[in-house]
Design an enzyme around this catalytic site. Structure first.
Site, short mmCIF file in Angstrom:
data_model
loop_
_atom_site.label_atom_id
_atom_site.label_comp_id
_atom_site.label_asym_id
_atom_site.label_seq_id
_atom_site.Cartn_x
_atom_site.Cartn_y
_atom_site.Cartn_z
N ASN A 182 11.76 81.56 24.04
CA ASN A 182 11.31 82.51 23.01
C ASN A 182 12.34 83.60 22.72
O ASN A 182 12.52 84.02 21.58
CB ASN A 182 9.99 83.16 23.44
CG ASN A 182 8.85 82.15 23.52
OD1 ASN A 182 9.00 81.00 23.14
ND2 ASN A 182 7.71 82.59 24.02
N GLY B 172 -7.54 71.81 30.77
CA GLY B 172 -6.10 71.99 30.84
C GLY B 172 -5.79 73.32 31.51
O GLY B 172 -6.62 73.89 32.22
N ALA B 173 -4.61 73.85 31.26
CA ALA B 173 -4.20 75.08 31.93
C ALA B 173 -5.12 76.25 31.57
O ALA B 173 -5.62 76.95 32.46
CB ALA B 173 -2.75 75.41 31.56
N VAL B 174 -5.38 76.44 30.28
CA VAL B 174 -6.23 77.56 29.87
C VAL B 174 -7.66 77.34 30.34
O VAL B 174 -8.33 78.27 30.81
CB VAL B 174 -6.17 77.75 28.34
CG1 VAL B 174 -7.21 78.77 27.88
CG2 VAL B 174 -4.78 78.21 27.92
N GLY B 175 -8.17 76.12 30.21
CA GLY B 175 -9.53 75.83 30.66
C GLY B 175 -9.73 76.12 32.13
O GLY B 175 -10.75 76.71 32.53
N SER C 255 4.40 76.61 23.83
CA SER C 255 3.64 75.38 24.04
C SER C 255 4.13 74.26 23.12
O SER C 255 4.18 73.09 23.52
CB SER C 255 2.15 75.63 23.82
OG SER C 255 1.91 76.12 22.50
N LYS D 245 -2.87 86.36 15.56
CA LYS D 245 -2.35 85.43 16.56
C LYS D 245 -1.65 84.25 15.89
O LYS D 245 -0.62 83.76 16.37
CB LYS D 245 -3.51 84.92 17.44
CG LYS D 245 -3.11 83.89 18.50
CD LYS D 245 -2.21 84.49 19.57
CE LYS D 245 -1.84 83.47 20.66
NZ LYS D 245 -3.00 83.01 21.44
N ASN E 90 -5.22 77.54 20.20
CA ASN E 90 -4.22 78.04 19.25
C ASN E 90 -4.53 77.54 17.85
O ASN E 90 -5.22 76.53 17.67
CB ASN E 90 -2.82 77.57 19.65
CG ASN E 90 -2.20 78.43 20.73
OD1 ASN E 90 -2.53 79.61 20.87
ND2 ASN E 90 -1.29 77.86 21.49
N GLU F 23 0.28 71.13 17.77
CA GLU F 23 -0.75 71.78 16.96
C GLU F 23 -0.16 72.32 15.65
O GLU F 23 -0.70 73.25 15.07
CB GLU F 23 -1.40 72.91 17.76
CG GLU F 23 -2.21 72.41 18.96
CD GLU F 23 -2.75 73.53 19.83
OE1 GLU F 23 -3.97 73.61 20.00
OE2 GLU F 23 -1.93 74.31 20.36
#
Length: 326
Positions: free
Chosen positions: A223, A23-26, A275, A205, A125, A287
């Site tokens: 946010n 995905g994006a982070v990967g 997210s 976190k 996350n 999540e």
């Protein structure tokens, strides 16, 4: 315009580091490791990829303008291994970047195919999967990580970095991460650090995620909206419950520091959508069980109440699809 890596060709298919979850982070982590000259590849979970043992994946990375004004994008190629590839035996470090609720189902088919010496790093996350995975490791080492780097997927194999941030890694159980891989990660990923006590960092976190993600998803807002006075009491209650639960888990957290951190993130990412907001908006599973739900689970284990986090958890469940079990 293609950047410096546009014509890059990998001569060897040896993959020391494999990423599960592109995905994006990967893809961001993949680009950073590849740019540092590390032998990194992707593990394909698609059924169509199982027809070949190893192939290649072309990716495109769009950097932050402030860090690389000379390039609009960078194209590169990395090995892509199928789940039944014998190349999995060569992998020394598996970085798992799937959603938290996908971790166990995603990694379970690999455990009998990876080398017994392969180290595993979870990067997602929320919290919880590390506890479920630890008994299944068959003697392998497990490290945990968290990143606040900003990145968006623009297409299946193209991502754009949207912000810099801190990335932390630390050991959890089993054999330690070999020094060469430890140093390789820290050298490749900007603003990264090794944390000896990673669990407190993950709780910190978690506090940010628990305070921001559910509220932005429920109120369909960026946010920055959470800086308004109407959210102050709810955020305070979320943090109060989390600090109490963490204390019963043996983790001492600085309540004032956590609140300052939450509001700093709200300010620095004011225009961003979390997210969880994105997942709810696109009717995807969230999540929430690994964020607010984890706080509730640990509270229950200690006979405590986490009413505000439970309310967040239930409200998000009513908005999002049922979390897939496979």
């Amino acid at each position: 315009m293609l950047g410096q890596g546009a014509s890059s060709t990998v001569e060897s298919q040896v993959t020391d580091i494999a990423i599960l979850g592109a995905g994006a982070v990967g893809q961001l982590i993949c680009h950073q490791l590849h740019s540092a000259g590390l032998a990194v590849g992707l593990i394909a979970r698609e059924a169509s990829a199982s027809t070949t043992e190893t192939n290649w994946q072309d990716l495109v990375f769009c950097p932050l303008p402030s860090t690389d004004a000379s390039a609009d994008s960078v194209s590169y190629r990395v090995p892509k291994c199928s789940l039944d590839s014998t190349g999995l035996q060569q992998v020394k470090l598996l970085i798992v970047c799937v959603k938290a609720y996908q971790v166990i189902d995603a990694i379970s088919p690999l455990l009998d195919k990876l080398s017994p010496q392969c180290h595993i790093l979870l990067l997602h996350n929320g919290m919880g999967p590390h506890l479920a995975l630890a008994p299944k490791l068959q003697g392998r080492g497990l490290s945990l990580g968290t990143t606040s780097q900003g990145v968006l997927r623009q297409s299946r194999w193209q991502v754009k970095q949207t912000g810099q941030g801190l990335t932390q890694f630390g050991h959890f159980t089993g054999p330690a991460l070999p020094k060469s891989l430890h140093d390789g990660l820290l050298n490749a990923i900007p603003n990264s650090e090794w944390v000896e006590a990673i669990i407190p960092s993950l709780w910190q976190k978690l506090a940010v995620n628990a305070a921001i993600n559910p509220l932005t998803a429920l109120h369909q807002c960026p946010n920055g909206t959470l800086a308004q006075a109407q959210f102050t009491q709810t955020i305070a209650s979320i943090l109060d419950e989390l600090v109490e639960v963490a204390a019963h888990d043996g983790i001492a957290l600085d309540r004032q520091m956590l609140e300052e951190r939450v509001y700093r993130v709200i300010e620095l990412t004011a225009a961003n959508f979390s997210s969880m907001h994105q997942d709810v908006a696109h009717h995807r599973p969230t999540e929430i069980e690994q964020i607010s739900g984890y706080i509730c689970d640990r509270a229950s284990a200690h006979g405590l109440s986490a009413a505000t986090n439970a309310k967040m958890c239930q409200a998000i469940k009513q908005l999002s699809p049922i979390t897939p079990q496979a």
